[in-house]
Design a protein around this motif. Sequence first.
Motif, PDB file in Angstrom:
ATOM      1  N   SER A   6      12.732  -5.617  11.935  1.00  0.00           N
ATOM      2  CA  SER A   6      13.653  -4.688  11.667  1.00  0.00           C
ATOM      3  C   SER A   6      14.517  -4.235  12.841  1.00  0.00           C
ATOM      4  O   SER A   6      13.840  -3.602  13.651  1.00  0.00           O
ATOM      5  CB  SER A   6      13.108  -3.596  10.733  1.00  0.00           C
ATOM      6  N   GLN A  39      16.100  -7.765   9.286  1.00  0.00           N
ATOM      7  CA  GLN A  39      16.547  -6.755   8.585  1.00  0.00           C
ATOM      8  C   GLN A  39      17.267  -5.883   9.553  1.00  0.00           C
ATOM      9  O   GLN A  39      16.851  -5.492  10.543  1.00  0.00           O
ATOM     10  CB  GLN A  39      15.643  -5.780   7.849  1.00  0.00           C
ATOM     11  N   GLU A  70      21.726  -3.129   5.672  1.00  0.00           N
ATOM     12  CA  GLU A  70      21.970  -2.022   5.171  1.00  0.00           C
ATOM     13  C   GLU A  70      22.586  -0.786   6.150  1.00  0.00           C
ATOM     14  O   GLU A  70      22.390  -0.763   7.470  1.00  0.00           O
ATOM     15  CB  GLU A  70      20.720  -1.426   4.854  1.00  0.00           C
ATOM     16  N   ARG A  91      11.790  -2.387   6.688  1.00  0.00           N
ATOM     17  CA  ARG A  91      10.822  -2.967   5.651  1.00  0.00           C
ATOM     18  C   ARG A  91       9.654  -3.827   6.711  1.00  0.00           C
ATOM     19  O   ARG A  91       8.678  -4.128   5.989  1.00  0.00           O
ATOM     20  CB  ARG A  91      11.498  -4.164   4.985  1.00  0.00           C
ATOM     21  N   HIS A  92       9.963  -4.160   7.748  1.00  0.00           N
ATOM     22  CA  HIS A  92       9.177  -4.659   8.864  1.00  0.00           C
ATOM     23  C   HIS A  92       8.362  -4.094   9.550  1.00  0.00           C
ATOM     24  O   HIS A  92       9.075  -3.155  10.287  1.00  0.00           O
ATOM     25  CB  HIS A  92       9.831  -5.937   9.470  1.00  0.00           C
TER      26      HIS A  92
END
Length: 281
Positions: A6, A39, A70, A91-92
């Motif tokens: 991320s 991400q 995002e 998320r990671h």
Amino acid sequence: MTPALSVIIPACNEALYIDACLRAVLASEMASDNGLALQVIVSANGCTDDTATRARAHAPGFAARGWALEVLELPGLGKPGALDAGDAAARHPNRAYLDADVTVSAPLLSQIAQVLESPEPRYASGHPVVAPARSAVTRAYARFWVQLPFVAQGVPGFGLYAVNAAGRARWGTFPKIISDDTFVRLSFSPAERLLVSARYEWPMVEGFAPLVRVRRRQDQGVREIAQAFPHLLINAEDTKPPKRRLLALAMRDPLAFATYAAVSLAVRAGWRGQSGWVRGR
């Protein structure tokens, strides 16, 4: 197992830089057959320009590669708050923290993701390269600065640093301090810091007065950490070159040495004094 990362990009009024930053991330290569799960989170922090809109326009390109982009539109939280917001959306477990004015080379993020795949705490970054400057003063200052031990021999991580899950567990929210990159780097011993071969380009501020502002901010940030987190100083490097090396550098490029010395003297003399975090440009 696919390496995953991320990437958190705090951005306050970075409309002039965010496109190049995201294009470079989007051009990232895969260093292995396992690929890369990526991400990217842009923490648009109190922006009054179109940073968020510009960032969001890159979403289709990321989706085409199977990656997520995002954009968080935040009130003015300061950089620590923007980093925390990015962490909350990540998320990671392995994280990279990337300044919006930095452009990464194509192999960099994949190399970082691979070396962070370890159960032991790890900190990683790439080789920083100072972007070509317009100002003669900045060009001279940079020529000397890049030869200092902190830049030339260590894993400085300014503009880009990354940690794995075990490393990120060493602190909770980001402390409200000037120098987040110094705080994170000193949270790891030199043996835990990994330098990958790929590069990234980092812009130095243009002109004498901005250089003084940034240098003063850097010095204040180091002092702040020494006062608030003295236990981290065990991981600090000796950033001063030996006198013989300093003399050799000065003789090789007198103008670069004189420029660096003039900025340092201006900071010590309190010229155009300031306190706290200030933007260099």
